[in-house]
Scaffold this motif. Structure first.
Motif, PDB file in Angstrom:
ATOM      1  N   VAL A 126      28.581 -19.648   5.052  1.00  0.00           N
ATOM      2  CA  VAL A 126      29.552 -18.840   4.313  1.00  0.00           C
ATOM      3  C   VAL A 126      28.967 -18.520   2.942  1.00  0.00           C
ATOM      4  O   VAL A 126      28.454 -19.407   2.250  1.00  0.00           O
ATOM      5  CB  VAL A 126      30.896 -19.575   4.162  1.00  0.00           C
ATOM      6  N   HIS A 127      29.076 -17.261   2.535  1.00  0.00           N
ATOM      7  CA  HIS A 127      28.408 -16.808   1.321  1.00  0.00           C
ATOM      8  C   HIS A 127      29.210 -17.143   0.059  1.00  0.00           C
ATOM      9  O   HIS A 127      29.677 -16.261  -0.659  1.00  0.00           O
ATOM     10  CB  HIS A 127      28.146 -15.297   1.406  1.00  0.00           C
ATOM     11  N   HIS A 128      29.320 -18.427  -0.232  1.00  0.00           N
ATOM     12  CA  HIS A 128      29.914 -18.873  -1.496  1.00  0.00           C
ATOM     13  C   HIS A 128      28.794 -18.975  -2.532  1.00  0.00           C
ATOM     14  O   HIS A 128      28.531 -20.045  -3.082  1.00  0.00           O
ATOM     15  CB  HIS A 128      30.626 -20.207  -1.309  1.00  0.00           C
ATOM     16  N   ASN A 129      28.159 -17.853  -2.817  1.00  0.00           N
ATOM     17  CA  ASN A 129      27.020 -17.902  -3.740  1.00  0.00           C
ATOM     18  C   ASN A 129      27.457 -17.899  -5.197  1.00  0.00           C
ATOM     19  O   ASN A 129      26.615 -17.959  -6.096  1.00  0.00           O
ATOM     20  CB  ASN A 129      26.035 -16.763  -3.471  1.00  0.00           C
ATOM     21  N   ARG A 130      28.771 -17.869  -5.466  1.00  0.00           N
ATOM     22  CA  ARG A 130      29.212 -17.980  -6.854  1.00  0.00           C
ATOM     23  C   ARG A 130      28.991 -19.389  -7.394  1.00  0.00           C
ATOM     24  O   ARG A 130      29.163 -19.623  -8.590  1.00  0.00           O
ATOM     25  CB  ARG A 130      30.680 -17.569  -6.989  1.00  0.00           C
ATOM     26  N   ARG A 131      28.577 -20.300  -6.540  1.00  0.00           N
ATOM     27  CA  ARG A 131      28.083 -21.587  -7.035  1.00  0.00           C
ATOM     28  C   ARG A 131      26.844 -21.389  -7.906  1.00  0.00           C
ATOM     29  O   ARG A 131      26.464 -22.277  -8.660  1.00  0.00           O
ATOM     30  CB  ARG A 131      27.711 -22.508  -5.869  1.00  0.00           C
ATOM     31  N   HIS A 132      26.235 -20.208  -7.795  1.00  0.00           N
ATOM     32  CA  HIS A 132      25.034 -19.899  -8.574  1.00  0.00           C
ATOM     33  C   HIS A 132      25.357 -19.140  -9.864  1.00  0.00           C
ATOM     34  O   HIS A 132      24.437 -18.753 -10.589  1.00  0.00           O
ATOM     35  CB  HIS A 132      24.055 -19.091  -7.721  1.00  0.00           C
ATOM     36  N   ASP A 133      26.643 -18.922 -10.165  1.00  0.00           N
ATOM     37  CA  ASP A 133      27.016 -18.334 -11.454  1.00  0.00           C
ATOM     38  C   ASP A 133      26.528 -19.241 -12.580  1.00  0.00           C
ATOM     39  O   ASP A 133      26.629 -20.477 -12.496  1.00  0.00           O
ATOM     40  CB  ASP A 133      28.535 -18.184 -11.567  1.00  0.00           C
ATOM     41  N   GLY A 134      26.061 -18.632 -13.660  1.00  0.00           N
ATOM     42  CA  GLY A 134      25.509 -19.418 -14.760  1.00  0.00           C
ATOM     43  C   GLY A 134      26.497 -20.356 -15.407  1.00  0.00           C
ATOM     44  O   GLY A 134      26.133 -21.479 -15.810  1.00  0.00           O
ATOM     45  N   ASN A 135      27.763 -19.937 -15.532  1.00  0.00           N
ATOM     46  CA  ASN A 135      28.752 -20.829 -16.138  1.00  0.00           C
ATOM     47  C   ASN A 135      29.058 -22.009 -15.219  1.00  0.00           C
ATOM     48  O   ASN A 135      29.158 -23.161 -15.656  1.00  0.00           O
ATOM     49  CB  ASN A 135      30.027 -20.065 -16.499  1.00  0.00           C
ATOM     50  N   TYR A 136      29.178 -21.741 -13.913  1.00  0.00           N
ATOM     51  CA  TYR A 136      29.461 -22.829 -12.991  1.00  0.00           C
ATOM     52  C   TYR A 136      28.301 -23.818 -12.935  1.00  0.00           C
ATOM     53  O   TYR A 136      28.511 -25.035 -12.871  1.00  0.00           O
ATOM     54  CB  TYR A 136      29.759 -22.293 -11.589  1.00  0.00           C
ATOM     55  N   ARG A 137      27.078 -23.318 -12.988  1.00  0.00           N
ATOM     56  CA  ARG A 137      25.913 -24.205 -12.923  1.00  0.00           C
ATOM     57  C   ARG A 137      25.897 -25.189 -14.096  1.00  0.00           C
ATOM     58  O   ARG A 137      25.616 -26.388 -13.908  1.00  0.00           O
ATOM     59  CB  ARG A 137      24.621 -23.383 -12.909  1.00  0.00           C
ATOM     60  N   ILE A 138      26.225 -24.726 -15.304  1.00  0.00           N
ATOM     61  CA  ILE A 138      26.209 -25.641 -16.450  1.00  0.00           C
ATOM     62  C   ILE A 138      27.419 -26.567 -16.422  1.00  0.00           C
ATOM     63  O   ILE A 138      27.321 -27.744 -16.793  1.00  0.00           O
ATOM     64  CB  ILE A 138      26.111 -24.880 -17.798  1.00  0.00           C
ATOM     65  N   LYS A 303      23.785 -21.331 -17.954  1.00  0.00           N
ATOM     66  CA  LYS A 303      22.496 -21.167 -17.321  1.00  0.00           C
ATOM     67  C   LYS A 303      22.364 -19.728 -16.810  1.00  0.00           C
ATOM     68  O   LYS A 303      23.342 -18.970 -16.803  1.00  0.00           O
ATOM     69  CB  LYS A 303      22.349 -22.157 -16.161  1.00  0.00           C
ATOM     70  N   ASP A 304      21.179 -19.369 -16.380  1.00  0.00           N
ATOM     71  CA  ASP A 304      21.022 -18.079 -15.716  1.00  0.00           C
ATOM     72  C   ASP A 304      21.800 -18.091 -14.398  1.00  0.00           C
ATOM     73  O   ASP A 304      21.978 -19.150 -13.776  1.00  0.00           O
ATOM     74  CB  ASP A 304      19.552 -17.800 -15.420  1.00  0.00           C
TER      75      ASP A 304
END
Length: 358
Positions: A126-138, A303-304
């Motif tokens: 499942v394409h939950h790629n918003r885990r890669h958003d910079g704000n979520y990553r930090i 983060k980026d």
């Protein structure tokens, strides 16, 4: 190392949010994925896809994809209500499946997809790629560092005062609650994935849902929805998405036993749906306190946003046997929360999600 390249066909090049184009770009950017082709039922959209990606095959139907041995996997960028049947068809024809979120319309459809993948011996992601958003990553990095202690409350609040479908009617599937699933499917499916990812191993003991329809009657989706999730360790998470909230609120507010995180800027990361990845574009605030009531605030930059990493992780999963970045079981759990919130709204009762044992 396993095979060198994963051949992918994108199914759906429609008008909503530019996602078909964006997926094709992400696929091309990954060294281990190959954009084999693009499929759409619309002749106009097929023409646009060919202009945008001249080296890709253009399919008139999914049958052409099933017959193409160069295609190992399909990415479903079609409306939510089509995902289940398309995925099952893909598995029956020996293809792996990546589906945009939300995974389907409900947990029952998700369960069918999970079982079909297992029966075919193929991967479902499942394409939950918003885990890669910079704000979520930090945010996740700070939480895992232990700086704010054990998380006991999460508030996730994407809110605005505007008509998100101004000028639209229910002919637009996304504005028709029957076909779209309602407002929980706009930000909610991603939000619940974030929340579960921040509380690993914790089980939901109850969900309470609330909905309001007050202002935008050109579509049938709700104007505001809320879900309150209670976990077995006592933690509580509240998600509210609103288009009738005129008061500014933090996007993230996370409370821990030693401090808190506030993110005022992260509701919309510039560049998503438009570029492969994006540089840091904001900052979070980290609060810590002591027994005497003294509070310290410091800031950390986002983060980026490395959205392109999702396809790299997926290729490693299918080609090398690495972990599935977001499995169908995770997607099913997310949709079972949506199901529980909607049932709670209808019954005015606390509801335990069906697949919470996963």
């Amino acid at each position: 190392m396993g095979r060198k390249s994963l051949g992918i066909a994108v199914v759906g090049y429609g008008a909503m949010h530019n996602f078909g184009w964006m997926h094709a770009k992400w696929i091309q950017s990954c060294p281990r994925t190959q954009l084999v082709g693009i499929c759409d039922l619309s002749e106009e959209r097929r023409k646009g896809a060919k202009e945008d990606f001249p080296t890709a095959k253009i399919y008139n139907s999914t049958q052409e994809i099933w017959d193409d041995d160069e295609v190992d996997m399909v990415t479903l960028v079609t409306p939510n209500f089509t995902h289940c049947e398309l995925a099952k068809e893909a598995f029956a024809n020996g293809k792996h499946v990546l589906t945009e979120n939300a995974m389907a319309l409900n947990g029952t459809e998700c369960d069918q997809m999970v079982k079909a993948a297992a029966a075919a011996g193929r991967s479902l992601c499942v394409h939950h790629n918003r885990r890669h958003d910079g704000n979520y990553r930090i945010i996740k990095e700070v939480i895992e560092s232990g700086v704010i202690g054990d998380i006991f409350q999460i508030e996730l609040t994407p809110t605005w005062y505007l008509n998100p479908f101004k000028g639209a009617t229910t002919e637009l599937w996304w504005g028709d609650k029957e076909r779209s699933g309602g407002l929980f499917f706009y930000y909610g499916s991603q939000a619940f994935d974030w929340i579960l990812d921040l509380l690993p191993g914790k089980k939901i003991t109850g969900v309470n849902g609330f909905a309001h329809k007050q202002a935008w009657f050109n579509v049938t989706n709700e104007d505001q929805v809320t879900a309150i999730l209670k976990f077995d360790n006592g933690a509580v998470a509240q998600f509210t998405e609103s288009y009738i909230d005129a008061s500014p609120r933090p996007f993230w507010r996370i409370l821990g036993s030693k401090g808190a995180i506030v993110d005022n800027e992260g509701a919309q990361i510039p560049g998503y749906q438009k570029q492969i990845n994006a540089p840091s574009c904001g900052e979070i605030e980290i609060f810590t306190g002591d027994v005497d009531g003294n509070t310290t605030k410091r800031k950390k930059p986002y983060k980026d946003s490395d959205w392109d990493e999702f396809y790299a992780d997926l290729a490693a999963h299918i080609l090398d046997g690495a972990p599935n970045p977001v499995s169908g079981e995770v997607g099913r759990r997310v949709l079972s929360i949506v199901d529980a919130a909607k049932e709670s709204i209808e019954t005015n009762q606390t509801v335990v999600p069906t697949w919470e044992a996963e």
